[in-house]
Design a protein around this motif. Structure first.
Motif, PDB file in Angstrom:
ATOM      1  N   THR A 271      44.861  22.408 -49.635  1.00 19.82           N
ATOM      2  CA  THR A 271      46.097  22.035 -50.306  1.00 19.82           C
ATOM      3  C   THR A 271      47.118  23.131 -50.057  1.00 19.82           C
ATOM      4  N   LEU A 272      48.386  22.742 -50.054  1.00 22.01           N
ATOM      5  CA  LEU A 272      49.471  23.707 -49.968  1.00 22.01           C
ATOM      6  C   LEU A 272      50.084  23.925 -51.351  1.00 22.01           C
ATOM      7  N   GLY A 273      49.562  23.342 -52.357  1.00 21.98           N
ATOM      8  CA  GLY A 273      50.010  23.427 -53.743  1.00 21.98           C
ATOM      9  C   GLY A 273      49.435  22.227 -54.458  1.00 21.98           C
ATOM     10  N   THR A 274      49.712  21.990 -55.743  1.00 19.50           N
ATOM     11  CA  THR A 274      50.652  22.860 -56.418  1.00 19.50           C
ATOM     12  C   THR A 274      50.071  24.253 -56.608  1.00 19.50           C
ATOM     13  N   ARG A 275      50.991  25.217 -56.692  1.00 25.33           N
ATOM     14  CA  ARG A 275      50.520  26.569 -56.908  1.00 25.33           C
ATOM     15  C   ARG A 275      49.850  26.703 -58.265  1.00 25.33           C
ATOM     16  N   VAL A 276      50.254  25.878 -59.242  1.00 28.46           N
ATOM     17  CA  VAL A 276      49.632  25.938 -60.560  1.00 28.46           C
ATOM     18  C   VAL A 276      48.158  25.571 -60.452  1.00 28.46           C
ATOM     19  N   TRP A 277      47.839  24.548 -59.659  1.00 31.45           N
ATOM     20  CA  TRP A 277      46.441  24.149 -59.493  1.00 31.45           C
ATOM     21  C   TRP A 277      45.639  25.243 -58.798  1.00 31.45           C
ATOM     22  N   VAL A 278      46.207  25.867 -57.804  1.00 33.05           N
ATOM     23  CA  VAL A 278      45.509  26.946 -57.098  1.00 33.05           C
ATOM     24  C   VAL A 278      45.164  28.074 -58.067  1.00 33.05           C
ATOM     25  N   GLN A 279      46.047  28.323 -59.038  1.00 33.10           N
ATOM     26  CA  GLN A 279      45.798  29.387 -60.010  1.00 33.10           C
ATOM     27  C   GLN A 279      44.594  29.056 -60.895  1.00 33.10           C
ATOM     28  N   PHE A 280      44.372  27.785 -61.188  1.00 35.12           N
ATOM     29  CA  PHE A 280      43.360  27.403 -62.174  1.00 35.12           C
ATOM     30  C   PHE A 280      42.059  26.885 -61.567  1.00 35.12           C
ATOM     31  N   CYS A 281      42.048  26.514 -60.288  1.00 38.97           N
ATOM     32  CA  CYS A 281      40.936  25.726 -59.749  1.00 38.97           C
ATOM     33  C   CYS A 281      39.592  26.439 -59.856  1.00 38.97           C
ATOM     34  N   HIS A 282      39.532  27.746 -59.594  1.00 38.92           N
ATOM     35  CA  HIS A 282      38.244  28.422 -59.656  1.00 38.92           C
ATOM     36  C   HIS A 282      37.773  28.607 -61.096  1.00 38.92           C
ATOM     37  N   LEU A 283      38.703  28.691 -62.035  1.00 42.47           N
ATOM     38  CA  LEU A 283      38.319  28.759 -63.447  1.00 42.47           C
ATOM     39  C   LEU A 283      37.611  27.476 -63.873  1.00 42.47           C
ATOM     40  N   THR A 284      38.085  26.328 -63.378  1.00 37.20           N
ATOM     41  CA  THR A 284      37.408  25.073 -63.706  1.00 37.20           C
ATOM     42  C   THR A 284      36.012  25.031 -63.094  1.00 37.20           C
ATOM     43  N   HIS A 285      35.869  25.593 -61.880  1.00 36.50           N
ATOM     44  CA  HIS A 285      34.548  25.658 -61.246  1.00 36.50           C
ATOM     45  C   HIS A 285      33.606  26.548 -62.060  1.00 36.50           C
ATOM     46  N   ILE A 286      34.107  27.689 -62.537  1.00 33.60           N
ATOM     47  CA  ILE A 286      33.289  28.585 -63.363  1.00 33.60           C
ATOM     48  C   ILE A 286      32.870  27.886 -64.655  1.00 33.60           C
ATOM     49  N   TRP A 287      33.802  27.158 -65.267  1.00 39.09           N
ATOM     50  CA  TRP A 287      33.509  26.449 -66.514  1.00 39.09           C
ATOM     51  C   TRP A 287      32.371  25.444 -66.317  1.00 39.09           C
ATOM     52  N   ARG A 288      32.455  24.682 -65.234  1.00 36.42           N
ATOM     53  CA  ARG A 288      31.385  23.689 -64.976  1.00 36.42           C
ATOM     54  C   ARG A 288      30.062  24.386 -64.700  1.00 36.42           C
ATOM     55  N   THR A 289      30.105  25.471 -63.927  1.00 34.72           N
ATOM     56  CA  THR A 289      28.874  26.211 -63.611  1.00 34.72           C
ATOM     57  C   THR A 289      28.273  26.828 -64.862  1.00 34.72           C
ATOM     58  N   PHE A 290      29.112  27.356 -65.736  1.00 29.63           N
ATOM     59  CA  PHE A 290      28.650  27.987 -66.971  1.00 29.63           C
ATOM     60  C   PHE A 290      27.859  27.008 -67.826  1.00 29.63           C
TER      61      PHE A 290
END
Length: 458
Positions: A271-290
């Motif tokens: 993706t080239l954006g949104t930049r807001v999603w790029v900021q949050f995407c790995h946090l959502t991955h951590i949440w699911r993994t947790f």
């Protein structure tokens, strides 16, 4: 008049000469010219460097274009990188004073030694200490999953050029990590060297500079930093230095280039954006993994061990799990038409103008007005990113944005002073461009409806 000029220099509003501003990018300064008694006297070196950032980006693009170099910066990726840097600075507006207050409070109340503000020993102590703390901050940002969630946005570009240096995360700022320095280093010395450490790292994001010879043994250089940005298995978790490479040598994280580096994340975001999603995407991955990981110890490991960790694996994961790369590796690119490239370029330039205006008036407007400007800029950058990604929602998002600007501008002029403190002619031109853009996106929205109704009538 002399007092006014001095105040402007101290506050950072009066920029340096060309030669002075240029050499500052390379940390080519002397203790005499960068030693101050109080933090308030320290110039805003990073803000003053903005014209030099733009100049060097344009020069890099021109050189690679003239050489017909395949490494030429792509417009969409460059816009994405610069947008990330702009979004990061929005938070700095509100937190900058908090960082400064905490640092000064610790130094005033808890310092272990009294270093004289005008001593070369203090200057060099600050230089080495900032570099040491930056090394560990940067290293932890790669080796601790929660910190990587903030840092991964910087590595998300599949290009490596000067705009990549500006691709920063809104959640990542080294200032809090630097607070222990307040026990020793005076606030003014810290502010000087923290800024220059950041400035130095701008120019090392380029492929045009090859080897710097013997300087490679001491300094962090473009050659070292290209390895750091690589997703080749041999590049992972290497070369963390800011200005120097000596701490990588001391702590065993130095890696020299072996073969052509492929840039970006090991698992590209596409993706080239949104930049807001790029900021949050790995946090959502951590949440699911947790939540999917059984056991308290394993859950905590998912937060505080490396991003490659999984149950039964080493703290930083296994290098064998890193996907193999080939060269040339295909890059994510939606290839938007020329018309839309011109369109987003125009709106991005206007966003940059609004961004500069925001920082110019941030101290003189209400918090609500400041938040309104930031919200509109994020809306603008999100709309541009949606167009670059060819999102189905792009036309509606951008139509509502442009129409909202026109309506708000008209209402603000009727009921009081204009919302923006820009020259009258420029404001009128911008209003016209936003009105035209709203019409374009309105037609873009209505075209499928008209075609559908035409088919039904037939």
């Amino acid at each position: 008049m002399a007092e006014l000029e001095l105040e402007e220099v101290i506050s950072g509003r009066q920029g340096p000469s060309f030669l002075t501003g240029f050499r500052r990018l390379f940390y080519l300064v002397t203790p005499n010219e960068t030693t101050f008694q109080t933090r308030e006297e320290v110039p805003q070196y990073i803000e003053q460097a903005t014209p030099f950032f733009i100049m060097m980006i344009l020069v890099e693009y021109a050189v690679t274009s003239l050489k017909n170099d395949s490494r030429t910066a792509r417009l969409d990726d460059s816009i994405s990188s610069i947008s990330a840097g702009m979004i990061q600075q929005f938070l700095v507006i509100f937190l900058k004073s908090t960082y400064a207050f905490l640092y000064m409070w610790i130094h005033e109340n808890c310092r272990l030694v009294d270093l004289p503000w005008d001593s070369p020993v203090t200057w060099w102590t600050a230089f080495i200490t900032v570099e040491f703390f930056y090394y560990w901050f940067h290293r932890m940002s790669h080796e601790v999953n929660l910190l990587w969630a903030a840092h991964q946005g910087h590595h998300s570009s599949e290009d490596f050029n000067l705009t990549t240096a500006l691709r920063q995360s809104v959640f990542q700022h080294a200032s809090f990590f630097m607070l222990p320095m307040a026990l020793v280093v005076p606030p003014a010395a810290y502010s000087v060297h923290f800024q220059f450490n950041i400035l130095y790292q701008f120019w090392i994001h380029t492929e045009l500079v090859t080897s710097l010879g013997f300087l490679e043994y001491i300094l962090n250089t473009p050659s070292h930093h290209r390895v750091h940005h690589g997703r080749n298995p041999y590049c992972i978790d290497k070369n963390y230095g800011g200005t120097l490479i000596i701490f990588d040598r001391l702590f065993g994280t130095l890696q020299k280039k072996k073969k052509r580096v492929v840039y970006g994340l090991t698992h590209p975001l596409n993706t080239l954006g949104t930049r807001v999603w790029v900021q949050f995407c790995h946090l959502t991955h951590i949440w699911r993994t947790f939540w999917a990981t059984p056991g308290l110890v394993s859950k905590l490991s998912a937060l505080f061990k490396g991003p490659g960790w999984a149950p039964g694996k080493p703290r930083l994961g296994c290098i064998e799990d890193i996907p193999k790369v080939t060269h040339p590796e295909p890059k994510y690119d939606q290839q938007i038409p020329v018309f839309w490239s011109v369109y987003i370029s125009g709106h991005f330039v206007m966003a940059v103008i609004f961004y500069q205006e925001l920082f110019a008036v941030a101290k003189d407007v209400t918090t609500l007005a400041c938040l309104g400007r930031i919200a509109f800029l994020i809306w603008t950058l999100s709309s541009i990113a949606a167009i670059m990604d060819k999102k189905p929602s792009a036309a509606a998002l951008d139509f509502s944005r442009c129409l909202s600007y026109v309506v708000f501008d008209a209402v603000s002029r009727l009921w009081g002073p204009p919302a923006l403190l820009l020259p009258h002619l420029m404001m009128n031109a911008m209003s016209g461009l936003y009105l035209m853009s709203a019409v374009i996106q309105g037609v873009n929205l209505l075209t499928p409806v008209i075609k559908t109704n035409t088919v039904k009538l037939d």
